[in-house]
Design a protein around this motif. Structure first.
Motif, mmCIF file in Angstrom:
data_model
loop_
_atom_site.group_PDB
_atom_site.id
_atom_site.type_symbol
_atom_site.label_atom_id
_atom_site.label_comp_id
_atom_site.label_asym_id
_atom_site.label_seq_id
_atom_site.Cartn_x
_atom_site.Cartn_y
_atom_site.Cartn_z
ATOM 1 N N VAL B 400 0.790 -1.022 0.018
ATOM 2 C CA VAL B 400 0.128 -0.076 -0.099
ATOM 3 C C VAL B 400 0.710 1.231 -0.160
ATOM 4 O O VAL B 400 0.730 2.187 -0.663
ATOM 5 C CB VAL B 400 -0.969 0.049 1.223
ATOM 6 C CG1 VAL B 400 -1.608 1.361 1.367
ATOM 7 C CG2 VAL B 400 -1.936 -0.948 1.016
ATOM 8 N N PHE B 401 1.918 1.318 0.755
ATOM 9 C CA PHE B 401 2.713 2.319 0.735
ATOM 10 C C PHE B 401 3.515 2.565 -0.676
ATOM 11 O O PHE B 401 3.507 3.724 -0.955
ATOM 12 C CB PHE B 401 3.806 2.121 1.791
ATOM 13 C CG PHE B 401 4.703 3.362 2.266
ATOM 14 C CD1 PHE B 401 4.160 4.459 2.676
ATOM 15 C CD2 PHE B 401 5.936 3.197 1.961
ATOM 16 C CE1 PHE B 401 4.835 5.381 3.003
ATOM 17 C CE2 PHE B 401 6.834 4.269 2.477
ATOM 18 C CZ PHE B 401 6.147 5.686 2.798
ATOM 19 N N ILE B 402 4.093 1.460 -0.998
ATOM 20 C CA ILE B 402 4.629 1.645 -2.370
ATOM 21 C C ILE B 402 3.900 2.156 -3.463
ATOM 22 O O ILE B 402 4.031 3.199 -4.126
ATOM 23 C CB ILE B 402 5.408 0.076 -2.811
ATOM 24 C CG1 ILE B 402 6.316 -0.230 -2.082
ATOM 25 C CG2 ILE B 402 5.749 0.286 -4.546
ATOM 26 C CD1 ILE B 402 7.095 -1.547 -2.289
ATOM 27 N N ALA B 403 2.620 1.469 -3.659
ATOM 28 C CA ALA B 403 1.691 1.623 -4.832
ATOM 29 C C ALA B 403 0.952 3.012 -4.688
ATOM 30 O O ALA B 403 0.741 3.798 -5.530
ATOM 31 C CB ALA B 403 0.898 0.424 -4.848
ATOM 32 N N LEU B 404 0.239 3.112 -3.340
ATOM 33 C CA LEU B 404 -0.912 4.030 -3.448
ATOM 34 C C LEU B 404 -0.084 5.552 -3.063
ATOM 35 O O LEU B 404 -0.273 6.432 -3.556
ATOM 36 C CB LEU B 404 -1.927 3.750 -2.274
ATOM 37 C CG LEU B 404 -2.693 2.417 -2.761
ATOM 38 C CD1 LEU B 404 -3.784 1.995 -1.864
ATOM 39 C CD2 LEU B 404 -3.143 2.638 -4.152
ATOM 40 N N PHE B 405 0.653 5.339 -1.979
ATOM 41 C CA PHE B 405 1.301 6.595 -1.457
ATOM 42 C C PHE B 405 2.451 7.196 -2.517
ATOM 43 O O PHE B 405 2.329 8.066 -3.081
ATOM 44 C CB PHE B 405 1.896 6.410 0.122
ATOM 45 C CG PHE B 405 2.384 7.615 0.557
ATOM 46 C CD1 PHE B 405 1.410 8.665 1.076
ATOM 47 C CD2 PHE B 405 3.786 7.891 0.703
ATOM 48 C CE1 PHE B 405 2.010 9.892 1.301
ATOM 49 C CE2 PHE B 405 4.453 9.028 1.403
ATOM 50 C CZ PHE B 405 3.349 10.129 1.537
ATOM 51 N N CYS B 406 3.385 6.158 -2.690
ATOM 52 C CA CYS B 406 4.484 6.657 -3.514
ATOM 53 C C CYS B 406 4.225 6.591 -4.993
ATOM 54 O O CYS B 406 4.340 7.564 -5.668
ATOM 55 C CB CYS B 406 5.672 5.687 -3.303
ATOM 56 S SG CYS B 406 6.081 5.896 -1.340
ATOM 57 N N GLY B 407 3.525 5.679 -5.442
ATOM 58 C CA GLY B 407 3.222 5.418 -6.803
ATOM 59 C C GLY B 407 2.127 6.314 -7.171
ATOM 60 O O GLY B 407 2.382 7.424 -8.000
ATOM 61 N N LEU B 408 0.953 6.511 -6.533
ATOM 62 C CA LEU B 408 -0.220 7.079 -7.207
ATOM 63 C C LEU B 408 0.109 8.667 -6.728
ATOM 64 O O LEU B 408 0.022 9.640 -7.764
ATOM 65 C CB LEU B 408 -1.393 6.746 -6.877
ATOM 66 C CG LEU B 408 -2.619 7.073 -7.071
ATOM 67 C CD1 LEU B 408 -2.834 6.760 -8.637
ATOM 68 C CD2 LEU B 408 -4.000 6.450 -6.421
ATOM 69 N N LEU B 409 0.191 8.861 -5.505
ATOM 70 C CA LEU B 409 0.493 10.297 -5.121
ATOM 71 C C LEU B 409 1.579 10.949 -5.851
ATOM 72 O O LEU B 409 1.640 11.858 -6.618
ATOM 73 C CB LEU B 409 0.454 10.449 -3.547
ATOM 74 C CG LEU B 409 0.705 11.844 -2.960
ATOM 75 C CD1 LEU B 409 -0.547 12.733 -3.405
ATOM 76 C CD2 LEU B 409 1.039 11.721 -1.518
ATOM 77 N N GLY B 410 2.738 10.079 -5.673
ATOM 78 C CA GLY B 410 4.268 10.592 -6.137
ATOM 79 C C GLY B 410 4.008 10.848 -7.811
ATOM 80 O O GLY B 410 4.447 11.746 -8.420
ATOM 81 N N GLY B 411 3.221 9.768 -8.295
ATOM 82 C CA GLY B 411 3.227 10.070 -9.867
ATOM 83 C C GLY B 411 2.424 11.212 -10.586
ATOM 84 O O GLY B 411 2.684 11.850 -11.166
ATOM 85 N N TYR B 412 1.305 11.688 -9.673
ATOM 86 C CA TYR B 412 0.592 12.674 -10.016
ATOM 87 C C TYR B 412 1.439 14.009 -9.704
ATOM 88 O O TYR B 412 1.667 14.807 -10.836
ATOM 89 C CB TYR B 412 -0.564 12.845 -9.237
ATOM 90 C CG TYR B 412 -1.928 12.115 -9.827
ATOM 91 C CD1 TYR B 412 -2.422 12.809 -10.906
ATOM 92 C CD2 TYR B 412 -2.228 10.836 -9.505
ATOM 93 C CE1 TYR B 412 -3.422 12.181 -11.569
ATOM 94 C CE2 TYR B 412 -3.435 10.275 -10.170
ATOM 95 C CZ TYR B 412 -3.983 10.932 -11.326
ATOM 96 O OH TYR B 412 -4.841 10.312 -11.727
ATOM 97 N N LEU B 413 2.342 14.170 -8.547
ATOM 98 C CA LEU B 413 2.878 15.123 -8.303
ATOM 99 C C LEU B 413 4.039 15.307 -9.344
ATOM 100 O O LEU B 413 4.451 16.362 -10.187
ATOM 101 C CB LEU B 413 3.401 15.293 -6.969
ATOM 102 C CG LEU B 413 2.404 15.410 -5.786
ATOM 103 C CD1 LEU B 413 3.062 15.210 -4.679
ATOM 104 C CD2 LEU B 413 1.734 16.765 -5.918
ATOM 105 N N GLN B 414 4.841 14.140 -9.814
ATOM 106 C CA GLN B 414 5.820 14.089 -10.777
ATOM 107 C C GLN B 414 5.366 14.367 -11.892
ATOM 108 O O GLN B 414 5.707 15.612 -12.596
ATOM 109 C CB GLN B 414 6.533 12.969 -10.769
ATOM 110 C CG GLN B 414 7.817 12.743 -11.730
ATOM 111 C CD GLN B 414 7.838 11.128 -12.115
ATOM 112 O OE1 GLN B 414 7.112 10.464 -11.808
ATOM 113 N NE2 GLN B 414 8.985 10.995 -12.927
ATOM 114 N N GLY B 415 4.144 13.906 -12.309
ATOM 115 C CA GLY B 415 3.564 14.393 -13.848
ATOM 116 C C GLY B 415 3.059 15.760 -13.604
ATOM 117 O O GLY B 415 3.654 16.679 -14.785
#
Lengths: 230, 497
Positions: B400-415
């Motif tokens: 959950v930490f890898i995918a939802l926090f880092c992946g989803l949130l991080g991905g949106y912010l990076q994008g």
């Protein structure tokens, strides 16, 4: 539902999209019709022939094997899909030459085994490389690119880069005092040693320098927002 | 009635024991070697993630550059762990549901060894700089025809068992397994033939086919196997019938009709026909329908038995996996919305999604199946409920930490930072870097979870499990009255088997 009907259903529900999404578009994109320049709008005639130079095909093999595409994209998306056209240096050498990627931009691109495969890319952990060739102009640019491939953080002003060093593409050999070859890297090494690129590094560098996708395209496929505003 | 049914039950138990015995070696082999590959993949994943924020890490080792390590990490995860876990579950379920002992365990076991050898060669190929650079198809080209042939040699026996099934009734799990048996080779063969054998298609369309293949592998092979396992375990462990047969039928056909269209949205904005990009995005969003149908059906089946879900390791993992299925579909739909595609298409959100789907959904369902199947085929019970608990909670927390926090949130912010073209690119890189640190921490939890899992499974493989007639339950003082007094399994079983 009998087993027979079950399999008919499976085959039809899979075969229809398979034909429409995979097989037919594959065949129709295999031989693209060339696009003609128009006298009125482009001030030239004849078919559009994409220009690429350098050792791009075997360079793309190394690009693939090193999996550069896991961090770098090679696509300038049209404005419906993103703002790539507007980012400085991504879509072309100048504001007037910039354009989105088109289907003719990837001749000779290959996967690691030599089959046609475009490295559209997985993510933009590093910048897009569609026009990276322009970022390394001239002899100094070539040297910088080699140093960058060896270890990106050795380049001045680039110490924050998170790009990977690629020591496998280079070799460290004894410095026997001869005049330095143009390819010898200007990087700190142990006393009496020098770092020289292997063939793979030179091929990859050549490929990277060939990435310049902003040649003039026929007006019919040019969506540059500044087109015509010279 | 009582004598007849007692006799029937005894016959059934004998048949089940016979089936389990016949499959012990191949299924245990797939599970243990899969778990070992999972550990390799996790180590490679941690190295790759660490390199994304500390690029100098292990840079003295030539074969461990980020690109190669990352490709090896994903491919080992897919073909070393996920595929083998799927094979083990698939052949066991098919035997049990067709009520036919396996006649070809030796062949399957031999082919399983060959599969592992090919994966090892492919991984060495990637790390030595001979990978293909194609996401999810990163092994050198010689690997793919081998995998297709080996797959056929593993899967054909399940088809034969279905043909000679006893009873005639076709269970829901069997639909999914049959469909997966049929979809997987077609998808893999399509990608291999169009990209590698024909080889001279349009380069961009080859990439598009690769994107379609990835979606197919996930939604048309791993997903149906995981769903088949959940549809078997939920009624079996709770002792209740599946909540709604027609909902199951609807969910299945929704997946079959929608699934094959998805995938090409990965090439949003690339020069392929635009309708293909939107068809892919639309289908991916529509996958919510089968995912929700299946999740609701299974959760409704187990909902009255909350205590069983909490206490049975296999059900607990399966239910977590099925919640993961709904979340995976939501995640996929969120990434496929046109507005968010431009942000997340080239960000860590895609990696986060891959990990969530493969671990948070598929692997959790497979763990559930493994916790159920292994005691039956080895005739031993799991040794430690603590190990299972650590495995469960560290997995959930990590993924959950890898995918939802880092992946989803991080991905949106990076994008967002990449799309904001007036900001320098370095600001996007800065955002990416922070979230990869989080991902590395998440991976450490998943690695810890799987250290316990692998160790536990290895002990079971060595037949060091508890010789008990009591199932392993995740509660204190589990040795209650339901299963009678605890006894030695072998001495209890010997008269009937």
């Amino acid at each position: 539902m009998t087993v027979k009907h079950f399999f008919y259903g499976l085959i039809i529900s899979f075969a229809v999209p398979w034909l429409l999404v995979v097989a037919i578009p594959f065949e129709s994109m295999r031989s693209l019709e060339s696009v003609e320049f128009s006298e009125d709008k482009d001030e030239r005639t004849g078919p559009y022939i994409p220009s690429r130079g350098g050792r791009m095909s075997n360079g793309s093999l190394i690009y693939a094997a090193e999996n550069c595409a896991s961090c770098h994209s090679q696509v300038i998306r049209p404005t419906y899909a993103g703002n790539d056209l507007f980012r400085e240096g991504w879509a072309g050498a100048s504001k007037d030459s910039r354009r989105e990627s088109n289907a003719f931009d990837y001749p000779g691109e290959m996967n690691g085994a030599g089959n046609a495969f475009a490295h559209i890319g997985e993510s933009r952990n590093g910048p897009d490389l569609s026009n990276v060739g322009y970022r390394y102009e001239g002899e100094q640019g070539y040297q910088d690119l080699l140093v960058r491939l060896y270890n990106p953080r050795l380049l001045e002003g680039n110490y924050k880069s998170i790009c990977q060093p690629n020591p496998a593409l280079f070799k460290t050999e004894d410095d026997k005092g001869q005049a330095n070859h143009r390819d010898t890297l200007d990087v700190p090494t142990k006393e009496g040693k020098k770092v020289v690129p292997r063939d793979t590094a030179l091929t990859l560098a050549n490929y990277i320098l060939s990435l310049r996708r902003d040649d003039q395209v026929p007006d019919s496929m040019n969506y540059n927002p500044r087109k015509g505003k010279k | 009635m009582s004598t007849e049914s007692t006799q029937q039950m005894a016959e059934d138990a004998t048949l089940r024991a016979e089936i389990d015995r016949s499959l012990r070696h191949p299924v245990m082999f797939f599970f243990t070697s899969g778990a070992a590959w999972l550990a390799v993949s996790l180590l490679l994943g941690i190295i790759a993630t660490a390199k994304s924020f500390a690029p100098g890490f292990l840079s003295c080792v030539d074969c461990l550059t980020y690109g190669r390590t990352f490709a090896a990490h994903m491919n080992v995860l897919l073909y070393g762990w996920c595929a083998q876990a799927a094979f083990g579950t698939m052949i066991w379920l098919m035997s049990r549901l067709s009520r036919q002992p396996s006649q070809s365990s030796g062949v399957i076991l031999t082919v399983g060894h060959a599969w592992n050898a090919v994966i090892a060669l492919g991984t060495i190929g990637i790390l030595s700089g001979n990978g293909s650079g194609q996401p999810w198809m990163g092994f050198p080209n010689f690997v793919w025809p081998c995998l297709i042939v080996l797959y056929a040699a593993i899967a054909i026996w399940s088809v034969i068992q279905f043909r000679v099934r006893r009873g005639g009734h076709v269970f829901i799990s069997q639909w999914y397994i049959l469909a997966a048996l049929f979809w997987f080779p077609w998808t893999l063969l399509t990608a291999h033939v169009f990209i590698h054998v024909i080889g001279d298609g349009h380069p961009v369309f080859a990439t598009a086919i690769n994107a379609w293949f990835r979606s197919g592998l996930l939604f048309l092979f791993f997903t149906p196997i995981a769903i088949a396992s959940a549809y078997y375990l939920a009624p079996k462990v709770t002792g209740r019938p599946v909540y709604s047969y027609s909902l199951a039928l609807f969910g299945f056909w929704a997946l079959a009709v929608v699934g094959p269209w998805a995938g090409m949205q990965k090439l949003y904005g690339a020069p392929i026909p635009v309708w293909l990009q939107y068809a892919g995005a639309g289908a991916t969003i529509l996958l919510l329908i089968p995912a929700i149908a299946v999740s609701v059906n299974i959760l409704k089946t187990v909902s009255a038995k909350g205590e069983t879900v909490a206490h049975s390791p296999s059900l607990r993992f399966s239910v977590a996996g099925i919640i993961g299925l709904a979340a995976t579909a939501l995640f996929a739909a969120a990434l496929a919305l046109p507005g968010s595609m431009s942000l997340t298409q080239f960000s860590i959100a895609s990696y986060g999604f891959d990990i969530f789907a493969l671990y948070g959904f598929f692997s959790m369902c497979m763990f559930g199946a493994i916790y159920f199947i292994v005691p039956r085929i080895t005739g031993r019970e799991w040794i430690s409920t603590k190990f299972i608990r650590v495995h469960f909670w560290s997995s959930i927390y990590g993924v959950v930490f890898i995918a939802l926090f880092c992946g989803l949130l991080g991905g949106y912010l990076q994008g967002q930072a990449v799309e904001n073209f007036s900001e320098p690119f370095a600001s996007a890189m800065g955002r990416y870097k922070i979230y990869t640190i989080g991902m590395a921490i998440g991976w450490v939890f998943v690695l810890l979870a799987n250290f316990f899992f692998c160790f536990h499974l290895l002990l079971m493989w060595l037949r060091l499990g508890r010789r008990s007639n009591h199932p392993t339950l995740l509660k204190h003082n589990a040795h209650g009255q339901v299963h009678g007094p605890e006894g030695d399994l072998d001495s209890l079983q010997s008269p009937t088997s």
